[in-house]
Design an enzyme around this catalytic site. Structure first.
Site, PDB file in Angstrom:
ATOM      1  N   ASN A 210       0.739  -1.346  -0.120  1.00  0.00           N
ATOM      2  CA  ASN A 210      -0.047   0.179   0.008  1.00  0.00           C
ATOM      3  C   ASN A 210       0.847   1.310   0.142  1.00  0.00           C
ATOM      4  OD1 ASN A 210       0.681   0.865   2.814  1.00  0.00           O
ATOM      5  ND2 ASN A 210      -0.305  -0.851   3.218  1.00  0.00           N
ATOM      6  N   ASP A 279      -4.406  -6.426   5.402  1.00  0.00           N
ATOM      7  CA  ASP A 279      -5.319  -7.185   5.576  1.00  0.00           C
ATOM      8  C   ASP A 279      -5.453  -8.552   5.280  1.00  0.00           C
ATOM      9  OD1 ASP A 279      -6.247  -5.252   7.377  1.00  0.00           O
ATOM     10  OD2 ASP A 279      -7.518  -4.116   6.058  1.00  0.00           O
ATOM     11  N   LYS A 289       8.147 -18.196 -10.253  1.00  0.00           N
ATOM     12  CA  LYS A 289       7.412 -17.203 -10.646  1.00  0.00           C
ATOM     13  C   LYS A 289       6.245 -17.485 -11.581  1.00  0.00           C
ATOM     14  CE  LYS A 289       8.238 -13.261 -13.850  1.00  0.00           C
ATOM     15  NZ  LYS A 289       8.723 -12.944 -14.803  1.00  0.00           N
ATOM     16  N   PHE A 323      -4.275   3.382  14.691  1.00  0.00           N
ATOM     17  CA  PHE A 323      -4.541   4.421  14.006  1.00  0.00           C
ATOM     18  C   PHE A 323      -5.629   3.960  12.924  1.00  0.00           C
ATOM     19  CE2 PHE A 323      -1.017   7.691  12.974  1.00  0.00           C
ATOM     20  CZ  PHE A 323      -0.445   7.460  14.224  1.00  0.00           C
ATOM     21  N   LYS A 337     -13.404   1.036  16.352  1.00  0.00           N
ATOM     22  CA  LYS A 337     -12.100   0.239  16.381  1.00  0.00           C
ATOM     23  C   LYS A 337     -11.313   0.639  17.766  1.00  0.00           C
ATOM     24  CE  LYS A 337     -10.728   0.610  11.566  1.00  0.00           C
ATOM     25  NZ  LYS A 337     -10.121   1.242  10.638  1.00  0.00           N
ATOM     26  N   LYS A 341     -10.894  -2.986  19.118  1.00  0.00           N
ATOM     27  CA  LYS A 341      -9.470  -3.382  19.315  1.00  0.00           C
ATOM     28  C   LYS A 341      -8.796  -3.140  20.713  1.00  0.00           C
ATOM     29  CE  LYS A 341      -8.987  -3.401  14.397  1.00  0.00           C
ATOM     30  NZ  LYS A 341      -8.015  -3.267  13.185  1.00  0.00           N
TER      31      LYS A 341
HETATM   32  N1  CTP Z   1      -3.895  -3.427  12.044  1.00  0.00           N
HETATM   33  C1  CTP Z   1      -3.210  -4.208  12.589  1.00  0.00           C
HETATM   34  N2  CTP Z   1      -3.081  -5.371  11.993  1.00  0.00           N
HETATM   35  C2  CTP Z   1      -3.715  -5.580  10.930  1.00  0.00           C
HETATM   36  C3  CTP Z   1      -4.472  -4.601  10.125  1.00  0.00           C
HETATM   37  C4  CTP Z   1      -4.556  -3.212  10.826  1.00  0.00           C
HETATM   38  O1  CTP Z   1      -2.366  -4.268  13.679  1.00  0.00           O
HETATM   39  N3  CTP Z   1      -3.728  -6.804  10.419  1.00  0.00           N
HETATM   40  C5  CTP Z   1      -3.630  -1.819  12.642  1.00  0.00           C
HETATM   41  C6  CTP Z   1      -2.993  -0.667  11.958  1.00  0.00           C
HETATM   42  O2  CTP Z   1      -1.682  -0.686  12.363  1.00  0.00           O
HETATM   43  C7  CTP Z   1      -3.859   0.268  12.538  1.00  0.00           C
HETATM   44  C8  CTP Z   1      -5.357  -0.023  12.728  1.00  0.00           C
HETATM   45  O3  CTP Z   1      -4.917  -1.617  12.887  1.00  0.00           O
HETATM   46  O4  CTP Z   1      -3.537   0.833  13.870  1.00  0.00           O
HETATM   47  C9  CTP Z   1      -6.359   0.339  11.990  1.00  0.00           C
HETATM   48  O5  CTP Z   1      -6.051  -0.062  10.810  1.00  0.00           O
HETATM   49  P1  CTP Z   1      -7.186  -0.023   9.391  1.00  0.00           P
HETATM   50  O6  CTP Z   1      -6.469  -0.676   8.352  1.00  0.00           O
HETATM   51  O7  CTP Z   1      -7.565   1.437   9.414  1.00  0.00           O
HETATM   52  O8  CTP Z   1      -8.104  -0.886  10.141  1.00  0.00           O
HETATM   53  P2  CTP Z   1      -8.521  -2.396   9.699  1.00  0.00           P
HETATM   54  O9  CTP Z   1      -8.276  -3.322  10.940  1.00  0.00           O
HETATM   55  O10 CTP Z   1      -8.063  -2.836   8.330  1.00  0.00           O
HETATM   56  O11 CTP Z   1     -10.153  -2.111   9.847  1.00  0.00           O
HETATM   57  P3  CTP Z   1     -11.305  -1.895   8.491  1.00  0.00           P
HETATM   58  O12 CTP Z   1     -10.816  -2.813   7.477  1.00  0.00           O
HETATM   59  O13 CTP Z   1     -12.485  -2.490   9.368  1.00  0.00           O
HETATM   60  O14 CTP Z   1     -11.437  -0.526   8.504  1.00  0.00           O
END
Ligand code: CTP
Length: 404
Positions: A210, A279, A289, A323, A337, A341
């Protein structure tokens, strides 16, 4: 505390007068050193009147306030007598002189003779700020441990809009206070920070990632270290130098980031999850490959471990800051969140469209606290935002302890 205020020759030189006063309000005795160019914009008398100390305007054959000729080695005396050097506006020319050790005038000579903390507040035209030469000079100065108070975005005197405007006076004065260690309020803390993106391989040469640059997490690490914390930074792949005094653990995937965080959680007193963790990932990465065919390709991805949620389960009385990057319903989503969390604070920022903060040096966020409070922070350099996050975190911890 004695500060030398170096004033460079830019249109923002007039703002240095306000800075002189702000430094004095924070307990510094201020002596001003002006470059010849600075004196084209503002007079030495302004600073002498404000600070009550004679303003130094050249290296040689100067009349001192008492009417005697000043010594040609006065730069050494000024350097030895100062606890701090603040330069505002730090022009492109001054940054280049400092970076390369040129010593053709009082300010650059004094800089070379000075061994204490240095705070530089650059201001210049956007093109000059973005020029590769200026970037390289800034990098050198940052590596040397100097504090750079980044300029703001805005309308510049040359009529263009962009980064280059001198940072706010409070931000520069605040950085000065921190640089001399007046503010060591994170001493005794171990701050565990995650930063940057993760990179999930699809085969030996391809990956999903990303747009996170890691700048927010690195700013948090830099500020925490400056305020006295021991800092453990778990970083995804980014193009940033490790801030001075920070232990960096480099990882690639969400799985590696998960393991690196879990190994260090016991040591931490504050945990900040600024990383943009993928995620989903491919559970079984092919060892060869993938070959192109004419057929449509589907990949089945599995969820990665939610590191933040797991830390939330194990955190005990550690302060946990997550975050949330959202395209809609910023505060509601951040609250969700925070609850699910088990965070103490969520730093929420709007992304998408014109709001993208990913590669920017600035950010605009809302802090959502477990006490129900919210604190919107106005758009500012990521280092300033980082400072405010820790300010609020310390206050929040006091409030949480008081409520127990
Ligand atoms: N985060 C994490 N581990 C993951 C995904 C996210 O620790 N596998 C943490 C990020 O470091 C951040 C927070 O979760 O502090 C929020 O990340 P975000 O991508 O906004 O949230 P998601 O958990 O992906 O929530 P959603 O898809 O429901 O928006």
């Amino acid at each position: 505390m004695r500060a030398v205020l170096g004033v460079g020759g830019g249109i923002a030189a007039y703002k240095a007068a306000e800075l002189a006063r702000a430094l004095m309000e924070r307990g510094f005795a201020v002596q001003t050193v002006m470059t010849a160019a600075a004196q084209e914009f503002i007079t030495p008398l302004t600073f002498t009147s404000l600070t009550g100390q004679k303003t130094i305007t050249s290296l040689f054959a100067r009349e001192s306030a008492e009417g005697t000729l000043a010594s040609a080695v006065e730069h050494i005396g000024v350097a030895q007598g100062a606890d701090l050097l603040v330069v505002a506006p730090a022009t492109a020319d001054l940054l280049a002189k400092f970076a390369h050790g040129l010593a053709g005038d009082f300010l650059s000579t004094m800089y070379l003779a000075f061994t204490g903390p240095v705070v530089l507040a650059p201001a210049m035209n956007t093109a000059m700020w973005e020029h590769a030469a200026t970037r390289a000079n800034l990098e050198t100065l940052r590596r040397r441990g100097h504090v750079i108070v980044d300029p703001q975005d805005g309308l510049l005197a040359c009529g263009t809009v962009g980064p280059g405007r001198l940072a706010g006076i409070d931000a520069i004065a605040g950085a000065a206070v921190e640089a001399v260690g007046l503010r060591r309020d994170l001493e005794g803390e171990t701050v565990l920070i995650t930063a940057g993106p993760t990179r999930e391989p699809l085969d030996p040469v391809r990956f999903v990632s990303n747009r996170s640059s890691g700048k927010m997490g690195y700013a948090l690490a830099e500020v925490a270290a400056r305020r006295g914390a021991r800092v453990l930074l778990v970083s995804g792949p980014v193009a940033l130098e490790a801030p001075a005094g920070v232990d960096v653990v480099r990882v690639e995937t969400a799985g590696e980031m998960h393991d690196a965080v879990m190994e260090r959680i016991e040591e931490a007193t504050i945990i900040v999850k600024a990383a943009a963790v993928a995620d989903y990932h491919l559970s079984h990465v092919p060892t060869h490959k993938m070959k192109k065919t004419a057929m449509r390709l589907s990949l089945e991805l599995d969820p990665t471990p939610d590191i933040l949620a797991e830390v939330g389960q194990k955190k005990g009385d550690r302060l946990l800051i997550g975050f949330a990057a959202e395209t809609d319903n910023l505060v509601e989503e951040a609250r969700r969140k925070l609850r699910t969390k088990k965070c103490d604070m969520v730093v929420a920022n709007l992304v998408g469209g014109e709001h993208t903060a990913f590669e920017s040096d600035e950010n605009e966020v809302v802090l959502v606290m477990s006490t129900g409070e919210t604190a919107p922070l106005k758009r500012a350099a990521k280092r300033e935002i980082a400072g405010e996050i820790f300010d609020h975190a310390l206050k929040l911890r006091l409030a949480l302890h008081a409520a127990q």
